[in-house]
Scaffold this motif. Sequence first.
Motif, PDB file in Angstrom:
ATOM      1  N   SER A 129       6.296  -0.370  -2.161  1.00  0.00           N
ATOM      2  CA  SER A 129       5.279  -1.353  -1.829  1.00  0.00           C
ATOM      3  C   SER A 129       3.902  -0.863  -2.277  1.00  0.00           C
ATOM      4  N   GLU A 130       3.620   0.432  -2.092  1.00  0.00           N
ATOM      5  CA  GLU A 130       2.332   0.969  -2.528  1.00  0.00           C
ATOM      6  C   GLU A 130       2.218   0.927  -4.050  1.00  0.00           C
ATOM      7  N   ILE A 131       3.347   1.163  -4.740  1.00  0.00           N
ATOM      8  CA  ILE A 131       3.314   1.084  -6.201  1.00  0.00           C
ATOM      9  C   ILE A 131       3.080  -0.362  -6.641  1.00  0.00           C
ATOM     10  N   ALA A 132       3.669  -1.311  -5.904  1.00  0.00           N
ATOM     11  CA  ALA A 132       3.453  -2.715  -6.242  1.00  0.00           C
ATOM     12  C   ALA A 132       1.981  -3.087  -6.075  1.00  0.00           C
ATOM     13  N   GLN A 133       1.303  -2.454  -5.124  1.00  0.00           N
ATOM     14  CA  GLN A 133      -0.129  -2.732  -4.943  1.00  0.00           C
ATOM     15  C   GLN A 133      -0.942  -2.312  -6.154  1.00  0.00           C
TER      16      GLN A 133
END
Lengths: 245, 491
Positions: A129-133
Amino acid sequence: MSDWVLRGLATGVKSSAYPKRAESAEGVSPGLPEGADLGSLSSASGVSRLCPTQALHASGTVVAVDRGACVNCYRCARAPVTLPWNRGYEWASLTDEAVDDASRRLGRAFGHSLHVRVVDAGDCSACLSEIAQLTGPYYSLHRLGFFITPTPREADALIVVGPGTQRMREALLATYEAMPSPKRVIAVGACALSGGIFAESETVEGATANMLPVDVIVPGCPPPPLAIIHALLVAAERTAGVSTR
Amino acid sequence: MIAARKEDLRNTLGRYWGNRVAVYSDSASSPTVVQPPCELLRVVAECLASECGYQFSMIVSERRRGAPLLHYVLEGAEEEGFILLDSMRGENGDYTRLSLVMPAAEAYERAIERDVGIRFESLLQAERAPAEERGSFIMPIGPVYSGTAESALFELQTCGENVLRASHTLEYKHRSIESLARGRTTHDALLLAERCNGRSAFAHGWAFARAVEAIGGSRTPERGEALRAFFAEIERYRSHVATIREVCESTGLIVAASQASILEEELLRLSGALCGHRYLFGVVAIGGITCDVDDSRCSDVVERLRGIHTRLRRLGSALRFDGTFFDRLENIGVISAADARKYALVGPVARASGWSRDARARQPYEHYRRFMLTPVEESEGDGAARVRVLFRECAESLRILRQVSTSLPHGPVRADVPARAGCGLGWVEAPRGITLHWVRCDEGGRVVHYQMATPSLRNWYGFHLAMEGFSFQDFPITLATLGLCVAESDR
Ligand code: SF4
């Protein structure tokens, strides 16, 4: 359709100024504990005993933190005697192997821009999820010349998240093999660094380094987007990482 | 109330089978157990489903005196709570297959056959085989695919246009969370519960804590209960916005996806500023929560959420007026109400198919007992309905947050929970549906047995329902609207 263009323009620029300037917004990082001299033997051993992943080691009155093992449970931040808390995000470092072996460097040919393939080796979905951000407007990774690519054949760097489940081992190695050399491996998050909270599981391999040569590591559970940007900058040799020696 | 329910059950079952079906409970707080002899198991289950409205939730497999004992956990209709239907080995050494009358149990029975090594009677229809169709081929996708997708393998059988058969293999992310918990203190096992799905860590941690609190027989102080609901609704709001972003991405609407991504990041920062962690790790504790938030801080949060919500509403209406978005979602991935019910789907996916199961309303717990909540419902069951449910539930969450922030009780936020031997069931309506955690502890407060049934695990039944018969290129869009998490299913 043109409506969307206007909408986009009306939103204005949201991107973080990092790495030109430090990011000062609240809530961009979960933080990590810092080692400290707590001044008393009992506080030092008391705090280090709280840690569920043995990330804290007391010697005398001093507590040292093994950042790669910290899973952000905040016990040592909310105990009666607490460790100082690092609210930053520049946490990435080159591994010793990557420092010693010059042949692993990407060199200038890459123009300091990287294409990155991400492989999920059993993460809890927070790291992903942090990478998607990263590709969203707040971090807009593209402005820095970094791109997430779906194909390993085009990738210069491999980001690995998760504790390396045995069943992902083959797919992970195949992805690595499919990437052209020179290439860099970036282990992202506590699980990829040490197995994290899953280290003792019978179905995980633990640290990514148990399977692949790792060049850059970034701790955190999960590491916030800015820490992952720092890791990419370190991988592309645009900044020096945290010294681990 | 629990005692009355037990009486009702005893009367209903007694009418048919006299005292051949035992109905009892170990203690006042533990769930009612229904124990029929093997040969009656299936008819009793049918009776519980049709006459009392119970639906299948999960199977807990424990060992009792060496032999495995299966508890089928059934969820009651309105405020009836959960009961356990016990299944024991039959005379011939086999266990009764309940999936013949409760199809939702099938995946669990298969998993138990594989992992626990027990045998069910061999009555089952063969595994779903590929369709026989000339010229069709199977398209594998995964386990490594797309930009930042979780690892899973999908196999779509197609002739080029429509999907004939869709299947999924979830085994790549297996971390053995449940067996890892064994022998740990409940405080340490809580960290595992949170990390079965980092994107709804709070809800899973909360459900685990509730199971342990049920064993200890303790109650969380009122302020702790209220703040738990507060954090849970923030998490739901953020999770729904994230799913909306993923749907926008899958339809190729980049500006809309960016707008949703902005809101998502702001929600993450809001959580980070509130309690330290962007995904609310380390907030829930056994007995309450770890960090108190003062009243004015809560009102600030609600104020900021209102700002975010105004923009989310604007995004919603822009999407409605942009013909291309909902056109792509309408009539794709349709799950009928009958199927949603048959496979006991949960969460926004079920509610979009007119099967309105919401634990906050049906099995209210802690703070949710203090007010009325009408679950959001849509009836079409397609991708568009699922997205509409998400938008509407965001509004509902904001309403709850406002309500909680204006009526916060005073006092402590955490109570000590005595370590006791026993078992407990904890449930919470997580962003993607109800999550159930079953915990058994020894006297020292260490976990002896732990099992969970997460919403995605149950909603994977929806995957083939939503894929088969629909167009191949709708795969990413349908998958996004289902909002399935691999980490919490393949745990
Ligand atoms: S916050 Fe990190 S270092 Fe501190 S106790 Fe938790 S896991 Fe250990």
